[in-house]
Motif scaffolding. Structure first.
Motif, PDB file in Angstrom:
ATOM      1  N   CYS A  17     -38.771 -85.095 -17.673  1.00 23.16           N
ATOM      2  CA  CYS A  17     -39.026 -83.867 -17.532  1.00 23.16           C
ATOM      3  C   CYS A  17     -38.461 -83.453 -15.948  1.00 23.16           C
ATOM      4  CB  CYS A  17     -40.980 -83.794 -17.227  1.00 23.16           C
ATOM      5  SG  CYS A  17     -41.576 -84.011 -18.916  1.00 23.16           S
ATOM      6  N   LEU A  18     -38.833 -84.280 -15.051  1.00 19.54           N
ATOM      7  CA  LEU A  18     -38.060 -83.800 -13.577  1.00 19.54           C
ATOM      8  C   LEU A  18     -36.568 -83.519 -13.840  1.00 19.54           C
ATOM      9  CD1 LEU A  18     -38.371 -83.791 -10.401  1.00 19.54           C
ATOM     10  CD2 LEU A  18     -37.504 -86.221 -10.793  1.00 19.54           C
ATOM     11  N   TYR A  19     -35.723 -84.278 -14.539  1.00 23.57           N
ATOM     12  CA  TYR A  19     -34.540 -84.225 -14.747  1.00 23.57           C
ATOM     13  C   TYR A  19     -34.213 -82.989 -15.484  1.00 23.57           C
ATOM     14  CZ  TYR A  19     -29.656 -84.668 -16.594  1.00 23.57           C
ATOM     15  OH  TYR A  19     -28.260 -84.481 -17.110  1.00 23.57           O
ATOM     16  N   GLU A  20     -34.807 -82.586 -16.511  1.00 24.73           N
ATOM     17  CA  GLU A  20     -34.614 -81.473 -17.331  1.00 24.73           C
ATOM     18  C   GLU A  20     -35.122 -80.210 -16.935  1.00 24.73           C
ATOM     19  OE1 GLU A  20     -32.531 -81.592 -19.821  1.00 24.73           O
ATOM     20  OE2 GLU A  20     -32.517 -83.625 -20.412  1.00 24.73           O
ATOM     21  N   CYS A  21     -36.225 -80.273 -16.157  1.00 20.36           N
ATOM     22  CA  CYS A  21     -37.022 -78.915 -15.827  1.00 20.36           C
ATOM     23  C   CYS A  21     -36.948 -78.458 -14.494  1.00 20.36           C
ATOM     24  CB  CYS A  21     -38.473 -79.228 -16.087  1.00 20.36           C
ATOM     25  SG  CYS A  21     -38.877 -79.312 -18.044  1.00 20.36           S
ATOM     26  N   SER A  22     -36.736 -79.256 -13.593  1.00 21.29           N
ATOM     27  CA  SER A  22     -36.918 -79.328 -12.226  1.00 21.29           C
ATOM     28  C   SER A  22     -35.536 -78.146 -11.745  1.00 21.29           C
ATOM     29  CB  SER A  22     -36.647 -80.230 -11.265  1.00 21.29           C
ATOM     30  OG  SER A  22     -37.096 -79.930  -9.900  1.00 21.29           O
ATOM     31  N   PRO A  23     -35.758 -77.027 -10.897  1.00 27.21           N
ATOM     32  CA  PRO A  23     -35.073 -76.034 -10.128  1.00 27.21           C
ATOM     33  C   PRO A  23     -34.704 -76.654  -8.885  1.00 27.21           C
ATOM     34  CG  PRO A  23     -36.876 -75.018 -10.188  1.00 27.21           C
ATOM     35  CD  PRO A  23     -37.309 -76.480 -10.908  1.00 27.21           C
ATOM     36  N   ASN A  24     -35.210 -77.779  -8.485  1.00 23.57           N
ATOM     37  CA  ASN A  24     -35.337 -78.062  -6.882  1.00 23.57           C
ATOM     38  C   ASN A  24     -34.349 -79.619  -6.685  1.00 23.57           C
ATOM     39  OD1 ASN A  24     -38.720 -77.381  -7.441  1.00 23.57           O
ATOM     40  ND2 ASN A  24     -37.324 -76.265  -6.488  1.00 23.57           N
ATOM     41  N   LEU A  25     -33.621 -79.465  -7.464  1.00 22.64           N
ATOM     42  CA  LEU A  25     -32.601 -80.845  -7.571  1.00 22.64           C
ATOM     43  C   LEU A  25     -31.206 -80.357  -7.009  1.00 22.64           C
ATOM     44  CD1 LEU A  25     -33.484 -82.998 -10.767  1.00 22.64           C
ATOM     45  CD2 LEU A  25     -34.382 -83.325  -8.390  1.00 22.64           C
ATOM     46  N   GLY A  26     -30.796 -79.273  -6.411  1.00 24.51           N
ATOM     47  CA  GLY A  26     -29.617 -78.591  -6.138  1.00 24.51           C
ATOM     48  C   GLY A  26     -28.999 -79.350  -4.896  1.00 24.51           C
ATOM     49  N   VAL A  75     -40.261 -77.893  -3.661  1.00 25.57           N
ATOM     50  CA  VAL A  75     -39.568 -76.718  -3.181  1.00 25.57           C
ATOM     51  C   VAL A  75     -39.272 -76.800  -1.640  1.00 25.57           C
ATOM     52  CG1 VAL A  75     -39.623 -74.243  -2.765  1.00 25.57           C
ATOM     53  CG2 VAL A  75     -40.504 -75.229  -4.974  1.00 25.57           C
ATOM     54  N   ALA A  76     -40.182 -77.302  -0.855  1.00 25.96           N
ATOM     55  CA  ALA A  76     -39.740 -77.467   0.673  1.00 25.96           C
ATOM     56  C   ALA A  76     -38.937 -78.762   0.670  1.00 25.96           C
ATOM     57  CB  ALA A  76     -41.383 -77.876   1.228  1.00 25.96           C
ATOM     58  N   VAL A  77     -39.063 -79.700  -0.123  1.00 23.94           N
ATOM     59  CA  VAL A  77     -38.290 -80.697  -0.059  1.00 23.94           C
ATOM     60  C   VAL A  77     -36.589 -80.394  -0.141  1.00 23.94           C
ATOM     61  CG1 VAL A  77     -37.441 -83.224  -0.624  1.00 23.94           C
ATOM     62  CG2 VAL A  77     -40.091 -82.534  -0.622  1.00 23.94           C
ATOM     63  N   ALA A  78     -36.395 -79.761  -1.139  1.00 24.60           N
ATOM     64  CA  ALA A  78     -35.290 -79.187  -1.534  1.00 24.60           C
ATOM     65  C   ALA A  78     -34.582 -78.299  -0.379  1.00 24.60           C
ATOM     66  CB  ALA A  78     -35.107 -78.408  -2.878  1.00 24.60           C
ATOM     67  N   ARG A  79     -35.491 -77.537   0.139  1.00 21.84           N
ATOM     68  CA  ARG A  79     -35.088 -76.654   1.216  1.00 21.84           C
ATOM     69  C   ARG A  79     -34.515 -77.539   2.492  1.00 21.84           C
ATOM     70  NH1 ARG A  79     -39.484 -73.905   1.631  1.00 21.84           N
ATOM     71  NH2 ARG A  79     -39.017 -72.462   0.288  1.00 21.84           N
ATOM     72  N   TYR A  80     -35.287 -78.494   2.823  1.00 23.96           N
ATOM     73  CA  TYR A  80     -35.130 -79.356   3.930  1.00 23.96           C
ATOM     74  C   TYR A  80     -33.823 -79.823   3.656  1.00 23.96           C
ATOM     75  CZ  TYR A  80     -35.184 -83.493   7.184  1.00 23.96           C
ATOM     76  OH  TYR A  80     -34.829 -84.221   7.980  1.00 23.96           O
ATOM     77  N   TYR A  81     -33.402 -80.488   2.569  1.00 23.48           N
ATOM     78  CA  TYR A  81     -32.134 -81.285   2.312  1.00 23.48           C
ATOM     79  C   TYR A  81     -30.901 -80.367   2.174  1.00 23.48           C
ATOM     80  CZ  TYR A  81     -34.476 -85.569   2.370  1.00 23.48           C
ATOM     81  OH  TYR A  81     -35.505 -87.109   2.829  1.00 23.48           O
ATOM     82  N   ALA A  82     -31.449 -79.154   1.640  1.00 18.46           N
ATOM     83  CA  ALA A  82     -30.183 -78.080   1.612  1.00 18.46           C
ATOM     84  C   ALA A  82     -29.351 -77.768   2.789  1.00 18.46           C
ATOM     85  CB  ALA A  82     -30.737 -76.896   0.699  1.00 18.46           C
TER      86      ALA A  82
END
Length: 290
Positions: free
Chosen positions: A107-116, A225-232
């Protein structure tokens, strides 16, 4: 009598103030970081994330903003789905408490928009992008390992090396089914090896804002969402990512008004202590965001 600021400092302060005013006026046109809120280019992913009316069971936390469709979420819960013809039960029936982690992983792999920030280019017949070294929270890796340690498998890396002669994955000839605890002695081994380093075991805890969670309560919001923002932003500002970050900086520069661009070099010359690389300068404006 209070000491007056030096002419140099006074000019610097005036330039900085003018720059801030111009940036505030231009705030109506935000610059989008290309690593945020995106779907990877893979077999079943949507082109863009968006709301789904209903996602099945363990995929439901992403229904407000998902890279998967309802059909994909339903297939993710099947023992042998049409997604990849992959059979969880290749060494006997996988215990339900173990299987739920693999479903959540799917589910995480297919659905998440926060793996950029962790999307990597690949040359594959079924996808052009994958995830690499996603920092998975300590608890997620350890619970996954704990619930699966007595399950059986015959392979360490599930991405490749299977016998597909029957159209579904079977153990390679000569391999033996062994407990997960032997194939993956530590939680770190399971998280990092099973999908060719798609995940990285993180020492960070859930809620830290520094690791991706497979499990979360949608009523409390999506913590990833916040995690992706930090690493982006970290990736954008990392010297090792200079070439990849350049297009993003150019895009950000083009979004600035011409007057702000004219003042920016002067502000940086006059206020060297303000130019804090890609961090948060003293005036409170992230340089990476400018």
């Amino acid at each position: 009598m209070a000491e007056l600021p030096s002419p140099r400092l006074a000019v610097a302060m005036a330039v900085a103030l003018a720059l801030l005013v111009l940036l505030a006026a231009d705030a109506a046109v935000p610059v989008k970081n290309p690593l945020l809120n995106i779907c990877m280019d893979a077999k079943h992913h949507k082109h863009k994330p968006g709301p789904e009316g209903k996602l099945h069971d363990q995929c439901s936390p992403w229904k407000d903003n998902a890279c998967c469709t309802a059909n994909t979420s339903s297939e993710a819960h099947k023992d042998q789905s049409n997604l990849y013809n992959f059979n969880w039960n290749h060494c006997g029936v996988m215990p339900p408490k173990c299987k739920r982690h693999f479903i959540q992983d799917t589910c995480l792999y297919e659905c998440s928009p926060n793996l950029g920030p962790w999307i990597d280019q690949v040359d594959s017949s079924w996808r052009r992008e994958r995830i690499l070294h996603v920092p998975l929270c300590k608890e997620d890796c350890e619970e996954w390992w704990k619930d699966c340690k007595d399950a059986l498998t015959c392979k360490e890396n599930w991405h490749k090396g299977w016998n597909w002669a029957t159209g579904t994955n079977r153990c390679p000839w000569g391999s033996m089914c062994r407990p997960f605890s032997e194939v993956f002695p530590r939680p770190k081994d399971l998280c990092e090896k099973i999908w060719s380093n798609s995940y990285k075991y993180s020492p960070e805890h859930r809620g830290s804002g520094r690791c991706i969670q497979m499990w979360f309560d949608p009523a409390q919001g999506n913590p990833n969402v916040a995690v992706a923002r930090y690493y982006a932003w970290e990736k954008t500002c990392s010297p090792a990512q200079g070439e990849k970050a350049a297009p993003e900086r150019d895009q950000a520069a083009r979004a600035l008004p011409w007057s702000a661009l004219a003042l920016l070099p002067l502000a940086l010359v006059l206020l060297p202590e303000v130019a804090g690389g890609c961090g948060i300068p003293r005036m409170g404006v992230p340089v990476a965001a400018l």
